[in-house]
Design an enzyme around this catalytic site. Structure first.
Site, mmCIF file in Angstrom:
data_model
loop_
_atom_site.group_PDB
_atom_site.id
_atom_site.type_symbol
_atom_site.label_atom_id
_atom_site.label_comp_id
_atom_site.label_asym_id
_atom_site.label_seq_id
_atom_site.Cartn_x
_atom_site.Cartn_y
_atom_site.Cartn_z
ATOM 1 N N GLY A 40 -9.256 -13.257 5.349
ATOM 2 C CA GLY A 40 -8.574 -12.131 5.752
ATOM 3 C C GLY A 40 -9.424 -11.097 6.287
ATOM 4 O O GLY A 40 -10.279 -11.184 6.819
ATOM 5 N N GLY A 49 -12.744 -10.219 4.508
ATOM 6 C CA GLY A 49 -13.657 -11.452 4.609
ATOM 7 C C GLY A 49 -14.113 -11.478 6.251
ATOM 8 O O GLY A 49 -15.336 -11.750 6.352
ATOM 9 N N ASP A 92 -11.880 -20.549 3.709
ATOM 10 C CA ASP A 92 -10.357 -19.935 3.326
ATOM 11 C C ASP A 92 -9.510 -21.206 3.227
ATOM 12 O O ASP A 92 -9.765 -22.033 3.734
ATOM 13 C CB ASP A 92 -9.692 -19.143 4.586
ATOM 14 N N ASN A 122 -4.418 -12.395 -8.884
ATOM 15 C CA ASN A 122 -5.518 -12.474 -8.189
ATOM 16 C C ASN A 122 -6.706 -13.142 -9.511
ATOM 17 O O ASN A 122 -7.750 -13.711 -8.969
ATOM 18 C CB ASN A 122 -6.100 -11.093 -7.878
ATOM 19 N N HIS A 169 -13.007 1.174 -10.679
ATOM 20 C CA HIS A 169 -12.437 1.393 -9.179
ATOM 21 C C HIS A 169 -11.162 1.263 -9.266
ATOM 22 O O HIS A 169 -10.110 0.479 -8.963
ATOM 23 C CB HIS A 169 -12.846 0.042 -8.424
#
Length: 309
Positions: free
Chosen positions: A11, A14, A33, A95, A175
């Site tokens: 994406g 990346g 990917d 994720n 984060h």
């Protein structure tokens, strides 16, 4: 002997990561990917730019984990992006499944690699990658602190009207929205920002830093940040491959440092060829400690939701 980096996910993050590595020419790149055509097309486009950059890098695109074999570094960017109104936490379970699949896939062919995790929620995904890889903790690193500190540096530079390269900044904690920007350790050419900015200005910059990713998402509408995240992961990869011993704020697995154990959270670390070679344990003020512990608690809560082995 030439080094190799596999970038997982083609994406925006990346592909930009692969581009920056190729442009710098310090490693060959395998861009992976699940959508074979996307990885192959973007890799070929980057490869065709290498002669123009004077880069010796080989760039290949693939949908097969076998083509990532022999990687020195794995940079994981694969996952679902944030959308407007979505927090990093909303991405948690979706994720985590992605991290499990790709981590198990790449470590099978690169058991000696070092993993850099970019996928959000990043601290929790780094924890998941550690569990699924079964690597030593020093060989799994989360990217967030470098990015958060870069945003802090940018906003300080904007406020003062100075070059961002003259600003050094430190951000601790997870984060996310409870990250802990550290004005006490943030300087402009060695001058603490507490000497040149008002408390009100610093507070405003801290809040903008905490919501820096969401601010970009709100503008883009259909995507999230990728230039700065890519540049952050490349800086880390270069520090490892070139054994630079850079002192950078990264998400690291803590096992007693900062009075915390069993989670990933952003702290200053020394990055070299072995991965995280040292964690710098700073003495925090009571206010800083309170904010840091709140951030740690938020990361722990997300880890507990996943119920990983």
């Amino acid at each position: 002997m030439k080094t190799k980096i596999s970038v997982i996910g083609a994406g925006n993050v990346g592909a930009t990561t692969a581009e920056l590595i190729a442009r710098d020419g310090f490693a060959d790149v395998a861009l992976f990917d699940i959508h074979k055509g996307i990885a192959k097309g973007k890799a070929l486009d980057i490869a065709e730019a290498c002669p123009l950059w004077g880069s010796p890098t080989s760039v290949t695109g693939t949908s097969s984990f076998e083509d990532t074999a022999g990687s020195d570094i794995i940079i994981i960017t694969a996952g679902f992006p944030r959308k407007p109104g979505m927090s990093r936490d909303d991405l948690l379970h979706a994720n985590a499944d992605v991290i499990k699949e790709v981590t198990e896939g790449v470590v099978r062919y690169s058991p000696g690699s070092i993993i850099i995790v970019v996928t959000n929620p990043m601290d929790v995904m780094a924890y998941a990658a550690l569990r699924f890889s079964r690597f030593e903790s020093r060989r799994v690193i989360g990217m967030g602190g470098v990015l958060d500190s870069a945003r802090f540096r940018t906003f300080v530079a904007m406020e003062l009207g100075v070059s961002p390269q003259d600003v050094e900044a430190l951000v601790l904690g997870g984060h996310g929205d409870q990250m802990v920007p550290m004005p006490r350790f943030t300087t402009v050419k060695g001058i603490p920002i507490t000497n040149v900015l008002s408390a009100e200005s610093i507070s405003r910059i801290i809040e903008r830093t905490r919501h820096g990713g969401a601010e970009i998402v709100s503008h883009l509408k259909t995507g999230s940040a990728y230039y700065a995240p890519a540049a952050s992961s490349v800086q880390m990869a270069k520090a490892v491959l070139l054994d630079e011993k850079r002192l950078l704020p990264c998400s690291a697995y803590l096992d007693g440092a900062y009075g915390t154990a069993g989670i990933f959270v952003g702290v200053p670390v020394v990055l070299g060829r072995k991965g995280i070679e040292k964690i710098v344990d700073l003495e925090l003020t009571s206010e800083e400690r309170s904010m840091f512990e709140s951030s740690v608690s938020a990361v722990k809560a997300m880890i507990n939701k996943l119920k990983l082995p």
